[in-house]
Design a protein around this motif. Sequence first.
Motif, PDB file in Angstrom:
ATOM      1  N   ARG A 111       0.844  -1.206   0.000  1.00  0.00           N
ATOM      2  CA  ARG A 111       0.000   0.000   0.000  1.00  0.00           C
ATOM      3  C   ARG A 111       0.876   1.252   0.000  1.00  0.00           C
ATOM      4  N   LEU A 112       1.900   1.257   0.857  1.00  0.00           N
ATOM      5  CA  LEU A 112       2.811   2.410   0.903  1.00  0.00           C
ATOM      6  C   LEU A 112       3.552   2.592  -0.413  1.00  0.00           C
ATOM      7  N   GLN A 113       3.945   1.471  -1.007  1.00  0.00           N
ATOM      8  CA  GLN A 113       4.633   1.542  -2.297  1.00  0.00           C
ATOM      9  C   GLN A 113       3.740   2.210  -3.344  1.00  0.00           C
ATOM     10  N   LYS A 114       2.468   1.816  -3.374  1.00  0.00           N
ATOM     11  CA  LYS A 114       1.535   2.435  -4.318  1.00  0.00           C
ATOM     12  C   LYS A 114       1.344   3.910  -4.001  1.00  0.00           C
ATOM     13  N   LYS A 115       1.260   4.202  -2.715  1.00  0.00           N
ATOM     14  CA  LYS A 115       1.051   5.591  -2.290  1.00  0.00           C
ATOM     15  C   LYS A 115       2.227   6.458  -2.729  1.00  0.00           C
ATOM     16  N   PHE A 116       3.444   5.947  -2.529  1.00  0.00           N
ATOM     17  CA  PHE A 116       4.621   6.724  -2.895  1.00  0.00           C
ATOM     18  C   PHE A 116       4.759   6.855  -4.398  1.00  0.00           C
ATOM     19  N   LYS A 117       4.220   5.917  -5.120  1.00  0.00           N
ATOM     20  CA  LYS A 117       4.255   6.018  -6.576  1.00  0.00           C
ATOM     21  C   LYS A 117       3.120   6.892  -7.103  1.00  0.00           C
TER      22      LYS A 117
END
Length: 194
Positions: A111-117
Amino acid sequence: MGVQQLRDETSPAHWKHVGTENNPADCASRGMLVQAMIHSSKWWNGPDFLWQSLHTTQASVEDFVVAEDDPKVKKVVSCLTEAQEASSFLDRLKYFSDWHRATRATAVCLRLQKKFKGKEQSMQKVNTAKQNIVKSEYVPVTAAELKEAENEILKQPQAQAFPEEKRALMNKVNKEEFIYGVGRNKKNVLMKSS
């Protein structure tokens, strides 16, 4: 002559210690009346042993040992850094005691990876009297996110055990996407002819 020039053009093996009783610099630094300095041979001409031949002075010069607590001695600090190889995803999973904790943590990371992207916006702006504060609230992971995390966990050992097969499959998928417009979550844009 500067200190760096002395270091560049001479060898420390040729240096000798001059005791305080023979050091003309001590006349000024330790306090000497001007009248006494005017008549001081040591101040104007340096120590007497500099005017003698080299052979007679070598016999009288003793080896000098510097005390550890001498305030004139500079302490040298050196640091050593060592690069560590990044641990793999599978190594990090060993820290979890059960499957559910591992999948939940992986889901949060994804989820964080998607958020940062930039694929997900869960930030809320809260206006206060003083300034704008960005507030992020934790939202529990969904069943879909847990399923995605499980799939990601299962992909990792497969990719590690079968790297050539994965590369071949990825090349085939990319080629099909280019030719037929097929994607993982997309329907065929052009139908394959039989």
